[in-house]
Design an enzyme around this catalytic site. Structure first.
Site, PDB file in Angstrom:
ATOM      1  N   HIS A 187       9.319  32.586   8.910  1.00 18.09           N
ATOM      2  CA  HIS A 187      10.304  31.896   9.761  1.00 18.09           C
ATOM      3  C   HIS A 187       9.633  30.733  10.502  1.00 18.09           C
ATOM      4  O   HIS A 187      10.205  29.656  10.644  1.00 18.09           O
ATOM      5  CB  HIS A 187      10.849  32.839  10.847  1.00 18.09           C
ATOM      6  N   ARG A 221      11.484  42.943   7.081  1.00 22.84           N
ATOM      7  CA  ARG A 221      11.516  44.342   6.643  1.00 22.84           C
ATOM      8  C   ARG A 221      10.111  44.922   6.457  1.00 22.84           C
ATOM      9  O   ARG A 221       9.947  46.140   6.465  1.00 22.84           O
ATOM     10  CB  ARG A 221      12.299  44.476   5.339  1.00 22.84           C
ATOM     11  N   MET A 233      17.685  36.052  11.595  1.00 24.64           N
ATOM     12  CA  MET A 233      18.172  37.306  12.164  1.00 24.64           C
ATOM     13  C   MET A 233      17.085  37.893  13.070  1.00 24.64           C
ATOM     14  O   MET A 233      17.056  39.103  13.321  1.00 24.64           O
ATOM     15  CB  MET A 233      18.564  38.282  11.060  1.00 24.64           C
ATOM     16  N   GLY A 234      16.181  37.040  13.564  1.00 20.46           N
ATOM     17  CA  GLY A 234      15.132  37.505  14.471  1.00 20.46           C
ATOM     18  C   GLY A 234      14.040  38.253  13.738  1.00 20.46           C
ATOM     19  O   GLY A 234      13.887  38.113  12.523  1.00 20.46           O
ATOM     20  N   ALA A 235      13.255  39.064  14.501  1.00 19.09           N
ATOM     21  CA  ALA A 235      12.070  39.753  13.959  1.00 19.09           C
ATOM     22  C   ALA A 235      11.216  38.714  13.220  1.00 19.09           C
ATOM     23  O   ALA A 235      10.872  38.870  12.051  1.00 19.09           O
ATOM     24  CB  ALA A 235      12.467  40.915  13.050  1.00 19.09           C
TER      25      ALA A 235
HETATM   26  O1  PAF Z   1      18.264  34.813   5.695  1.00 13.59           O
HETATM   27  C1  PAF Z   1      18.673  35.332   6.742  1.00 13.59           C
HETATM   28  O2  PAF Z   1      17.892  35.714   7.628  1.00 13.59           O
HETATM   29  C2  PAF Z   1      20.165  35.492   6.957  1.00 13.59           C
HETATM   30  O3  PAF Z   1      20.821  35.803   5.780  1.00 13.59           O
HETATM   31  C3  PAF Z   1      20.805  34.271   7.644  1.00 13.59           C
HETATM   32  C4  PAF Z   1      20.738  33.034   6.762  1.00 13.59           C
HETATM   33  C5  PAF Z   1      20.127  34.000   8.971  1.00 13.59           C
HETATM   34  C6  PAF Z   1      22.291  34.561   7.913  1.00 13.59           C
HETATM   35  O4  PAF Z   1      22.452  35.653   8.751  1.00 13.59           O
END
Ligand code: PAF
Length: 281
Positions: free
Chosen positions: A37, A190, A30-32
């Site tokens: 990530h 967050r 979901m970016g950020a």
């Molecule tokens: O873990 C996340 O960031 C979200 O739940 C995902 C898997 C990208 C789905 O929107």
């Protein structure tokens, strides 16, 4: 690196990749983006020929409108990080590219086999319907060989494994370990919303989780839950939502330490909801 904003653009770009027999790795986000990530992206780059990363703040998985509104977004920064880390294609669609009006009106339904009844599922009603809705759509669009998910969202990962099996997706789900800040705080988009003082307070969450392992196996799971709950409640600035020690497969409360177990926690710090977990046995 290609940036695709529509499903058509992804399909166009992936045609050539698939025809040339390249192995495709996929990292939904979901970016950020943070180091957690990036560890998934790096693993995908190492294990595949072509890596796709989706950047989409999925509205259907937010049970709280304010949380959705406040979710951090910085596409330029994400793009630069992904370029540096070897991503080949970013899929950054708009909501209307992904969902029809009808999709947004009626809640998505899915049989979770009971995996949604506890923890996040209990405290964030509808959250996992939205997660399965978006991840299944993305899996159909990207058709990856492997998809990478972080273990920080432990329940989500269990549900993704279940969904992949039930829906018959031909993709290997790769579980990736939690990445922590130096203080022990689990990396999360967050965390950006925490002040520096709150960050220090939030580091207490993982400290308590790690300390709790000293009581395994002498305490049984319910007693250890109580110990963790008390420790967290004694830290000013933290507001505990739940701590549950569960079987890693069924997510049912663990009765003893015979099988693999994980302790999952959700805590508010300065209005920011944080989750973390630790393997207990
Ligand atoms: O873990 C996340 O960031 C979200 O739940 C995902 C898997 C990208 C789905 O929107």
């Amino acid at each position: 690196m290609v940036i695709a904003n529509t499903v058509d653009q992804v399909e166009q770009a992936m045609k050539h990749v698939r025809m040339s027999g390249q192995r495709v790795g996929f990292v939904p986000t979901m970016g950020a983006l943070h180091a957690g990530h990036l560890s998934l992206v790096q693993r995908s780059v190492a294990e595949n020929d072509f890596t796709v990363v989706s950047v989409f703040v999925n509205p259907t998985q937010f049970n709280n409108a304010q949380d959705l509104e406040k979710y951090p977004r910085d596409f330029a920064k994400d793009e630069a990080l992904l370029l540096k880390n070897g991503c080949n294609l970013i899929f950054a669609p708009s909501t209307s590219d992904i969902y029809s009006e009808a999709d947004l009106k009626k809640p998505f339904e899915f049989d979770f086999g009971g995996l949604d009844q506890m923890m996040e599922g209990k405290y964030r009603p509808g959250h996992f319907n939205g997660v399965v809705q978006i991840v299944s759509k993305l899996f159909k669009i990207v058709e990856a060989d492997k998809a990478y998910f972080g273990e920080k969202d432990f329940q989500q990962l269990a549900i993704i494994h279940h969904m992949t099996k039930v829906m018959g997706f031909d993709v290997q789900i790769v579980d990736c370990p939690i990445v922590r800040e130096k203080s022990g705080l689990a990396m999360s988009s967050r965390n950006e919303r925490l002040s520096s003082e709150e960050r220090e307070i939030a580091a207490g969450i993982s400290k308590v989780l790690f300390e709790s392992l000293n009581f395994v196996p002498s305490f049984l799971p319910r007693k250890l839950e109580k110990w963790v709950e008390n420790e967290i409640r004694n830290i000013p600035g933290l507001d505990l939502e739940y701590y549950e020690i569960v079987d890693t497969k069924s997510l049912q409360p663990a009765q003893n330490w015979d099988k693999p177990t994980v302790g999952c926690i959700a805590v508010y710090c300065g209005g920011v909801r944080l989750i973390d977990n630790i393997r207990c046995s």
